[in-house]
Design a protein around this motif. Structure first.
Motif, PDB file in Angstrom:
ATOM      1  N   HIS A   6    -100.473  81.149 -31.190  1.00  0.00           N
ATOM      2  CA  HIS A   6    -100.302  82.520 -30.944  1.00  0.00           C
ATOM      3  C   HIS A   6     -99.268  83.001 -32.160  1.00  0.00           C
ATOM      4  O   HIS A   6     -99.229  84.398 -32.491  1.00  0.00           O
ATOM      5  N   ALA A   7     -98.661  82.294 -33.011  1.00  0.00           N
ATOM      6  CA  ALA A   7     -97.698  82.602 -34.103  1.00  0.00           C
ATOM      7  C   ALA A   7     -98.968  82.768 -35.365  1.00  0.00           C
ATOM      8  O   ALA A   7     -98.730  81.864 -36.359  1.00  0.00           O
ATOM      9  N   THR A   8     -99.556  83.692 -35.381  1.00  0.00           N
ATOM     10  CA  THR A   8    -100.745  83.912 -36.242  1.00  0.00           C
ATOM     11  C   THR A   8     -99.866  84.495 -37.690  1.00  0.00           C
ATOM     12  O   THR A   8     -98.976  84.976 -37.337  1.00  0.00           O
ATOM     13  N   PRO A   9    -100.802  84.399 -38.811  1.00  0.00           N
ATOM     14  CA  PRO A   9     -99.992  85.110 -39.856  1.00  0.00           C
ATOM     15  C   PRO A   9     -99.932  86.532 -39.687  1.00  0.00           C
ATOM     16  O   PRO A   9     -98.960  87.074 -39.994  1.00  0.00           O
ATOM     17  N   GLU A  10    -101.059  87.192 -39.041  1.00  0.00           N
ATOM     18  CA  GLU A  10    -100.746  88.699 -38.449  1.00  0.00           C
ATOM     19  C   GLU A  10     -99.393  88.970 -37.780  1.00  0.00           C
ATOM     20  O   GLU A  10     -98.739  89.954 -37.924  1.00  0.00           O
ATOM     21  N   ARG A  11     -99.287  88.124 -36.699  1.00  0.00           N
ATOM     22  CA  ARG A  11     -98.087  88.171 -35.840  1.00  0.00           C
ATOM     23  C   ARG A  11     -96.928  87.901 -36.633  1.00  0.00           C
ATOM     24  O   ARG A  11     -95.767  88.652 -36.610  1.00  0.00           O
ATOM     25  N   CYS A  12     -96.614  87.049 -37.735  1.00  0.00           N
ATOM     26  CA  CYS A  12     -95.782  86.802 -38.681  1.00  0.00           C
ATOM     27  C   CYS A  12     -95.400  87.964 -39.580  1.00  0.00           C
ATOM     28  O   CYS A  12     -94.208  88.260 -39.583  1.00  0.00           O
ATOM     29  N   ALA A  13     -96.418  88.741 -39.975  1.00  0.00           N
ATOM     30  CA  ALA A  13     -96.194  89.805 -40.932  1.00  0.00           C
ATOM     31  C   ALA A  13     -96.004  90.910 -40.033  1.00  0.00           C
ATOM     32  O   ALA A  13     -94.979  91.812 -40.536  1.00  0.00           O
ATOM     33  N   GLN A  14     -96.028  91.092 -38.761  1.00  0.00           N
ATOM     34  CA  GLN A  14     -95.626  92.215 -37.772  1.00  0.00           C
ATOM     35  C   GLN A  14     -94.083  92.006 -37.638  1.00  0.00           C
ATOM     36  O   GLN A  14     -93.510  92.937 -37.717  1.00  0.00           O
ATOM     37  N   LEU A  15     -93.665  90.723 -37.355  1.00  0.00           N
ATOM     38  CA  LEU A  15     -92.413  90.308 -37.390  1.00  0.00           C
ATOM     39  C   LEU A  15     -91.579  90.822 -38.675  1.00  0.00           C
ATOM     40  O   LEU A  15     -90.548  91.417 -38.516  1.00  0.00           O
ATOM     41  N   GLY A  16     -92.010  90.448 -39.726  1.00  0.00           N
ATOM     42  CA  GLY A  16     -91.380  90.875 -41.023  1.00  0.00           C
ATOM     43  C   GLY A  16     -91.202  92.398 -41.091  1.00  0.00           C
ATOM     44  O   GLY A  16     -90.184  92.817 -41.539  1.00  0.00           O
ATOM     45  N   ARG A  17     -92.443  93.050 -40.919  1.00  0.00           N
ATOM     46  CA  ARG A  17     -92.242  94.622 -41.023  1.00  0.00           C
ATOM     47  C   ARG A  17     -91.315  95.265 -40.078  1.00  0.00           C
ATOM     48  O   ARG A  17     -90.644  96.007 -40.349  1.00  0.00           O
ATOM     49  N   ALA A  18     -91.244  94.539 -38.837  1.00  0.00           N
ATOM     50  CA  ALA A  18     -90.304  95.086 -37.732  1.00  0.00           C
ATOM     51  C   ALA A  18     -88.817  95.039 -38.217  1.00  0.00           C
ATOM     52  O   ALA A  18     -88.179  95.585 -38.021  1.00  0.00           O
ATOM     53  N   LEU A  19     -88.354  93.669 -38.948  1.00  0.00           N
ATOM     54  CA  LEU A  19     -87.498  93.336 -39.206  1.00  0.00           C
ATOM     55  C   LEU A  19     -86.864  94.179 -40.374  1.00  0.00           C
ATOM     56  O   LEU A  19     -85.769  94.820 -40.325  1.00  0.00           O
ATOM     57  N   THR A  20     -87.822  94.477 -41.170  1.00  0.00           N
ATOM     58  CA  THR A  20     -87.707  95.389 -42.608  1.00  0.00           C
ATOM     59  C   THR A  20     -87.280  96.774 -41.788  1.00  0.00           C
ATOM     60  O   THR A  20     -86.334  97.350 -42.389  1.00  0.00           O
ATOM     61  N   ALA A  21     -88.249  97.241 -41.021  1.00  0.00           N
ATOM     62  CA  ALA A  21     -87.964  98.648 -40.657  1.00  0.00           C
ATOM     63  C   ALA A  21     -86.748  99.029 -39.814  1.00  0.00           C
ATOM     64  O   ALA A  21     -86.186 100.034 -40.003  1.00  0.00           O
ATOM     65  N   ALA A  22     -86.153  97.783 -39.144  1.00  0.00           N
ATOM     66  CA  ALA A  22     -84.845  97.899 -38.593  1.00  0.00           C
ATOM     67  C   ALA A  22     -83.649  97.865 -39.517  1.00  0.00           C
ATOM     68  O   ALA A  22     -82.574  97.581 -39.047  1.00  0.00           O
ATOM     69  N   GLY A  23     -84.141  97.637 -40.665  1.00  0.00           N
ATOM     70  CA  GLY A  23     -83.063  97.696 -41.776  1.00  0.00           C
ATOM     71  C   GLY A  23     -82.170  96.304 -41.840  1.00  0.00           C
ATOM     72  O   GLY A  23     -81.208  96.223 -42.253  1.00  0.00           O
ATOM     73  N   LEU A  24     -82.882  95.043 -41.321  1.00  0.00           N
ATOM     74  CA  LEU A  24     -82.243  93.924 -41.293  1.00  0.00           C
ATOM     75  C   LEU A  24     -82.442  93.068 -42.746  1.00  0.00           C
ATOM     76  O   LEU A  24     -83.656  93.104 -42.960  1.00  0.00           O
ATOM     77  N   THR A  25     -81.763  92.320 -43.002  1.00  0.00           N
ATOM     78  CA  THR A  25     -81.939  91.263 -44.102  1.00  0.00           C
ATOM     79  C   THR A  25     -82.367  89.974 -43.484  1.00  0.00           C
ATOM     80  O   THR A  25     -81.662  89.697 -42.351  1.00  0.00           O
ATOM     81  N   TRP A  26     -83.637  89.486 -43.931  1.00  0.00           N
ATOM     82  CA  TRP A  26     -84.258  88.414 -43.160  1.00  0.00           C
ATOM     83  C   TRP A  26     -84.803  87.536 -44.450  1.00  0.00           C
ATOM     84  O   TRP A  26     -85.266  87.879 -45.498  1.00  0.00           O
ATOM     85  N   SER A  27     -85.275  86.184 -43.999  1.00  0.00           N
ATOM     86  CA  SER A  27     -86.123  85.319 -44.741  1.00  0.00           C
ATOM     87  C   SER A  27     -86.691  84.283 -43.587  1.00  0.00           C
ATOM     88  O   SER A  27     -86.277  84.285 -42.674  1.00  0.00           O
TER      89      SER A  27
END
Length: 96
Positions: A6-27
């Motif tokens: 279930h952890a597809t590339p698209e879902r990983c990209a969604q998480l990255g976009r959500a973290l960025t939109a929330a103003g969070l620093t992530w890697s």
């Protein structure tokens, strides 16, 4: 045996976009090809480190298939329930 398909590339990209939109620093640790080892590291506005990983197939509810992420913060001694990308990003952003 638990799976992580279930952890597809698209879902990983969604998480990255959500973290960025929330103003969070992530890697991430670059393990999208082996999602059982995939971990995202997020820093909240208080400087606390959160770890986000995909939930196992046993933790995902068929009624909420988009809720696949679980976050933990050792400093707060907390682990979230299994949430969607948007929900986990908002939870970390709003953590007091």
């Amino acid at each position: 045996m638990a799976t992580f398909s279930h952890a597809t590339p698209e879902r990983c990209a969604q998480l990255g976009r959500a973290l960025t939109a929330a103003g969070l620093t992530w890697s991430d640790n670059g393990q999208q090809g082996a999602p059982q080892f995939l971990t995202y590291t997020v820093t909240d506005s208080h400087g606390r480190t959160w770890r986000i990983s995909p939930a196992t197939s046993f933790q995902i509810s068929p009624s909420a298939p988009g809720q696949i992420w679980q976050a933990s913060c050792p400093a707060l001694m907390t682990t979230t329930p299994v949430l969607s990308a948007r929900q986990v990003a908002e939870h970390i952003r709003d953590a007091a």
